[in-house]
Motif scaffolding. Structure first.
Motif, PDB file in Angstrom:
ATOM      1  N   LEU A 261     -32.755  88.163-133.021  1.00 50.01           N
ATOM      2  CA  LEU A 261     -31.433  88.050-132.482  1.00 50.01           C
ATOM      3  C   LEU A 261     -31.590  87.596-131.182  1.00 50.01           C
ATOM      4  O   LEU A 261     -31.133  86.754-130.515  1.00 50.01           O
ATOM      5  N   ARG A 262     -32.465  88.518-130.272  1.00 52.84           N
ATOM      6  CA  ARG A 262     -32.464  88.612-128.854  1.00 52.84           C
ATOM      7  C   ARG A 262     -33.888  88.280-128.374  1.00 52.84           C
ATOM      8  O   ARG A 262     -34.824  88.179-128.969  1.00 52.84           O
ATOM      9  N   PRO A 263     -34.000  88.015-126.957  1.00 54.02           N
ATOM     10  CA  PRO A 263     -35.285  87.570-126.599  1.00 54.02           C
ATOM     11  C   PRO A 263     -36.446  88.638-126.658  1.00 54.02           C
ATOM     12  O   PRO A 263     -37.538  88.211-126.958  1.00 54.02           O
ATOM     13  N   GLY A 264     -36.177  89.857-126.561  1.00 53.40           N
ATOM     14  CA  GLY A 264     -37.247  90.842-126.694  1.00 53.40           C
ATOM     15  C   GLY A 264     -37.868  90.690-128.224  1.00 53.40           C
ATOM     16  O   GLY A 264     -39.040  90.690-128.204  1.00 53.40           O
ATOM     17  N   MET A 265     -37.145  90.701-129.124  1.00 54.67           N
ATOM     18  CA  MET A 265     -37.437  90.495-130.440  1.00 54.67           C
ATOM     19  C   MET A 265     -38.145  89.093-130.846  1.00 54.67           C
ATOM     20  O   MET A 265     -39.201  88.797-131.450  1.00 54.67           O
ATOM     21  N   ALA A 266     -37.681  88.176-129.936  1.00 56.57           N
ATOM     22  CA  ALA A 266     -38.285  86.869-130.254  1.00 56.57           C
ATOM     23  C   ALA A 266     -39.669  86.861-129.452  1.00 56.57           C
ATOM     24  O   ALA A 266     -40.632  86.030-130.127  1.00 56.57           O
ATOM     25  N   ARG A 267     -39.781  87.452-128.426  1.00 56.95           N
ATOM     26  CA  ARG A 267     -41.134  87.427-127.727  1.00 56.95           C
ATOM     27  C   ARG A 267     -42.158  87.969-128.775  1.00 56.95           C
ATOM     28  O   ARG A 267     -43.283  87.745-128.901  1.00 56.95           O
ATOM     29  N   LEU A 268     -41.904  89.335-129.364  1.00 53.26           N
ATOM     30  CA  LEU A 268     -42.337  90.010-130.357  1.00 53.26           C
ATOM     31  C   LEU A 268     -42.873  89.182-131.528  1.00 53.26           C
ATOM     32  O   LEU A 268     -44.070  89.103-131.902  1.00 53.26           O
ATOM     33  N   ALA A 269     -41.943  88.332-131.981  1.00 49.18           N
ATOM     34  CA  ALA A 269     -42.178  87.350-133.263  1.00 49.18           C
ATOM     35  C   ALA A 269     -42.974  86.507-132.844  1.00 49.18           C
ATOM     36  O   ALA A 269     -44.064  85.937-133.598  1.00 49.18           O
ATOM     37  N   GLY A 270     -43.215  86.075-131.541  1.00 48.67           N
ATOM     38  CA  GLY A 270     -44.112  85.023-131.108  1.00 48.67           C
ATOM     39  C   GLY A 270     -45.578  85.540-131.188  1.00 48.67           C
ATOM     40  O   GLY A 270     -46.418  84.964-131.396  1.00 48.67           O
ATOM     41  N   GLU A 271     -45.869  86.854-130.906  1.00 45.59           N
ATOM     42  CA  GLU A 271     -47.012  87.580-130.917  1.00 45.59           C
ATOM     43  C   GLU A 271     -47.528  87.913-132.278  1.00 45.59           C
ATOM     44  O   GLU A 271     -48.636  87.952-132.537  1.00 45.59           O
TER      45      GLU A 271
ATOM     46  N   LEU B 162     -30.190  79.189-129.729  1.00 48.55           N
ATOM     47  CA  LEU B 162     -31.705  78.933-130.189  1.00 48.55           C
ATOM     48  C   LEU B 162     -32.463  78.236-129.188  1.00 48.55           C
ATOM     49  O   LEU B 162     -33.852  78.473-129.044  1.00 48.55           O
ATOM     50  N   ASP B 163     -32.011  77.184-128.701  1.00 47.03           N
ATOM     51  CA  ASP B 163     -32.859  76.094-128.129  1.00 47.03           C
ATOM     52  C   ASP B 163     -33.115  76.776-126.654  1.00 47.03           C
ATOM     53  O   ASP B 163     -34.102  76.806-125.969  1.00 47.03           O
ATOM     54  N   GLY B 164     -31.901  77.537-125.941  1.00 45.88           N
ATOM     55  CA  GLY B 164     -31.798  78.058-124.712  1.00 45.88           C
ATOM     56  C   GLY B 164     -32.594  79.253-124.411  1.00 45.88           C
ATOM     57  O   GLY B 164     -33.155  79.722-123.249  1.00 45.88           O
ATOM     58  N   VAL B 165     -32.533  80.054-125.598  1.00 44.90           N
ATOM     59  CA  VAL B 165     -32.809  81.642-125.483  1.00 44.90           C
ATOM     60  C   VAL B 165     -34.179  82.000-126.349  1.00 44.90           C
ATOM     61  O   VAL B 165     -35.038  82.530-125.856  1.00 44.90           O
ATOM     62  N   VAL B 166     -33.978  81.768-127.689  1.00 43.14           N
ATOM     63  CA  VAL B 166     -34.672  82.108-128.828  1.00 43.14           C
ATOM     64  C   VAL B 166     -36.153  81.393-128.608  1.00 43.14           C
ATOM     65  O   VAL B 166     -37.233  82.037-128.649  1.00 43.14           O
ATOM     66  N   ARG B 167     -36.090  80.021-128.505  1.00 49.11           N
ATOM     67  CA  ARG B 167     -37.421  79.339-128.746  1.00 49.11           C
ATOM     68  C   ARG B 167     -37.963  79.511-127.331  1.00 49.11           C
ATOM     69  O   ARG B 167     -39.468  79.822-127.480  1.00 49.11           O
ATOM     70  N   PRO B 168     -37.671  79.667-126.028  1.00 49.12           N
ATOM     71  CA  PRO B 168     -38.622  79.962-125.084  1.00 49.12           C
ATOM     72  C   PRO B 168     -39.376  81.037-125.135  1.00 49.12           C
ATOM     73  O   PRO B 168     -40.475  81.318-124.721  1.00 49.12           O
ATOM     74  N   ALA B 169     -38.585  82.262-125.743  1.00 49.53           N
ATOM     75  CA  ALA B 169     -39.086  83.564-125.769  1.00 49.53           C
ATOM     76  C   ALA B 169     -39.992  83.553-126.825  1.00 49.53           C
ATOM     77  O   ALA B 169     -41.312  84.332-126.718  1.00 49.53           O
ATOM     78  N   LEU B 170     -40.263  82.634-127.898  1.00 49.87           N
ATOM     79  CA  LEU B 170     -40.978  82.632-128.865  1.00 49.87           C
ATOM     80  C   LEU B 170     -42.336  82.223-128.290  1.00 49.87           C
ATOM     81  O   LEU B 170     -43.496  82.472-128.581  1.00 49.87           O
ATOM     82  N   ARG B 171     -42.062  80.856-127.618  1.00 45.10           N
ATOM     83  CA  ARG B 171     -43.245  80.248-126.932  1.00 45.10           C
ATOM     84  C   ARG B 171     -44.086  81.447-126.062  1.00 45.10           C
ATOM     85  O   ARG B 171     -45.266  81.255-126.086  1.00 45.10           O
ATOM     86  N   GLU B 172     -43.183  82.280-125.189  1.00 41.65           N
ATOM     87  CA  GLU B 172     -43.809  83.137-124.271  1.00 41.65           C
ATOM     88  C   GLU B 172     -44.825  84.094-124.973  1.00 41.65           C
ATOM     89  O   GLU B 172     -45.721  84.388-124.622  1.00 41.65           O
ATOM     90  N   GLY B 173     -43.982  84.771-126.308  1.00 39.85           N
ATOM     91  CA  GLY B 173     -44.954  85.451-127.006  1.00 39.85           C
ATOM     92  C   GLY B 173     -46.121  84.956-127.662  1.00 39.85           C
ATOM     93  O   GLY B 173     -47.061  85.595-127.483  1.00 39.85           O
ATOM     94  N   ALA B 174     -45.867  83.945-128.040  1.00 42.80           N
ATOM     95  CA  ALA B 174     -47.229  83.138-128.813  1.00 42.80           C
ATOM     96  C   ALA B 174     -48.102  82.816-127.738  1.00 42.80           C
ATOM     97  O   ALA B 174     -49.397  82.936-127.868  1.00 42.80           O
ATOM     98  N   ASP B 175     -47.825  82.110-126.562  1.00 51.46           N
ATOM     99  CA  ASP B 175     -48.909  82.031-125.468  1.00 51.46           C
ATOM    100  C   ASP B 175     -49.683  83.208-125.088  1.00 51.46           C
ATOM    101  O   ASP B 175     -50.683  83.275-124.901  1.00 51.46           O
ATOM    102  N   ALA B 176     -48.903  84.369-124.899  1.00 52.89           N
ATOM    103  CA  ALA B 176     -49.424  85.586-124.523  1.00 52.89           C
ATOM    104  C   ALA B 176     -50.574  86.112-125.588  1.00 52.89           C
ATOM    105  O   ALA B 176     -51.380  86.468-125.175  1.00 52.89           O
ATOM    106  N   ALA B 177     -50.034  85.812-126.854  1.00 54.22           N
ATOM    107  CA  ALA B 177     -51.010  86.017-128.019  1.00 54.22           C
ATOM    108  C   ALA B 177     -52.194  85.596-128.224  1.00 54.22           C
ATOM    109  O   ALA B 177     -52.944  85.347-129.075  1.00 54.22           O
TER     110      ALA B 177
END
Length: 326
Positions: free
Chosen positions: A159-169, A184-199
């Motif tokens: 739902l929120r950026p913190g969990m989205a970043r974790l999902a990316g990981e 989704l476009d402005g908040v969730v997907r950028p956080a997903l990318r951030e987490g995935a890039d970090a991992a």
């Protein structure tokens, strides 16, 4: 973008689900989904449906972590993939803090830590690894026996950026509910990318559970919104997410709040052409799969009306996919 189906009620017998499984088998619908049910457990329901002859891809969106140890979760998921012979998206989530309190005696002090531990264990077990995790909330020192099974994709309720970043990981799929396309476009997907890039891993796919109703002369959108999501609209984590999406109904009466939800894109309502256009917004926002949720229609008018609307919507989006060359 794929379109899938959410079972719009809590079934009391597995045969009630067969018409929806048949739609997945006979149409372009990609997958049959169900959220956590405290009547009939989704794992058992889907296995029973497979035993009745409808072996279709399934999705669990989401099953709640406090109900089972991660070893049991991995075992159930692998069993489901073997029983159906089809892929499974196994979505997990911690649930509301009140639910955690009821089952554990206290909520997780850190939701993100609990989720990270849980999915790490489940992924390791499904991958055949010797899992050796001693966590704050979940521990496991075990290995699952090898067995051929269709692929399992780990999902995480987001739902929120913190969990989205974790999902990316840690996840393969981010499963969302009531999230407008712009959010989704402005908040969730950028956080997903951030987490995935970090991992250093691929960005998870996005599956959006989208509540929908066809407009008719005798239908009021606010009634559908409240019939399908009044509980979510009172939950703190949903209120916070919707606020981040610019939807603040704290000073509105329920009917006005329902209309605001639809106006802001958290609920899709309109003619078939309008619904198709709203779905395009999700595609443009990077959503990989829309799960059509007709719970509001089912709650107000019954399962037959929901099935009729579902068939019309599936036909409309199917035509749209052919016209667009998708």
């Amino acid at each position: 973008m794929d379109y899938s189906i959410l079972i719009p009620f809590l079934q009391r017998r597995p045969e009630q689900v067969l018409p929806y499984a048949a739609l997945v088998e006979w149409t372009k619908a990609r997958r049959l989904w169900q959220g956590q049910s405290l009547l009939m457990e989704p794992f058992q329901t889907f296995s029973a449906v497979a035993g009745a002859g409808f072996r279709v891809p399934t999705g669990l969106g989401v099953t709640l972590m406090p109900l089972r140890h991660p070893f049991e979760a991995a075992h159930q998921v692998k069993t489901l993939a073997m029983a159906t012979g089809e892929s499974v998206v196994a979505g997990f989530g911690p649930g509301a803090k009140t639910f955690q309190q009821s089952l554990r005696g206290a909520p997780y002090r850190s939701q993100l830590t609990a989720v990270r531990e849980y999915l790490t264990i489940v992924r390791g077990l499904l991958g055949g690894e010797v899992v050796d995790v001693k966590g704050e909330y979940f521990s496991c020192h075990a290995q699952m026996g090898p067995a051929m099974a269709p692929p399992v994709h780990l999902g995480l309720g987001v739902l929120r950026p913190g969990m989205a970043r974790l999902a990316g990981e840690v996840a393969d799929v981010a499963v969302t509910w009531l999230t407008p396309a712009a959010y989704l476009d402005g908040v969730v997907r950028p956080a997903l990318r951030e987490g995935a890039d970090a991992a250093g891993r691929p960005v998870p796919k996005v599956t959006a559970m989208v509540p929908v109703a066809l407009e008719r002369p005798d239908r009021d959108v606010s009634e559908f919104v409240l019939a399908s999501n009044s509980g979510h609209m009172q939950a703190p984590h949903y209120i916070d997410m919707l606020g981040r999406a610019g939807i603040d109904f704290s000073r509105l009466d329920p009917r006005s709040a329902g209309r605001l939800m639809a106006d802001a894109g958290a609920f899709v309502f309109g003619s078939l052409d309008q619904i198709v256009e709203r779905f395009k917004e999700y595609k443009e926002a990077g959503v990989d799969e829309i799960v059509i949720n007709l719970t509001g229609v089912c709650n107000l008018y019954g399962a037959k009306a929901a099935m009729e609307d579902l068939k019309k919507i599936l036909a409309a989006v199917g035509a749209d996919r052919r016209d667009s060359g998708a």
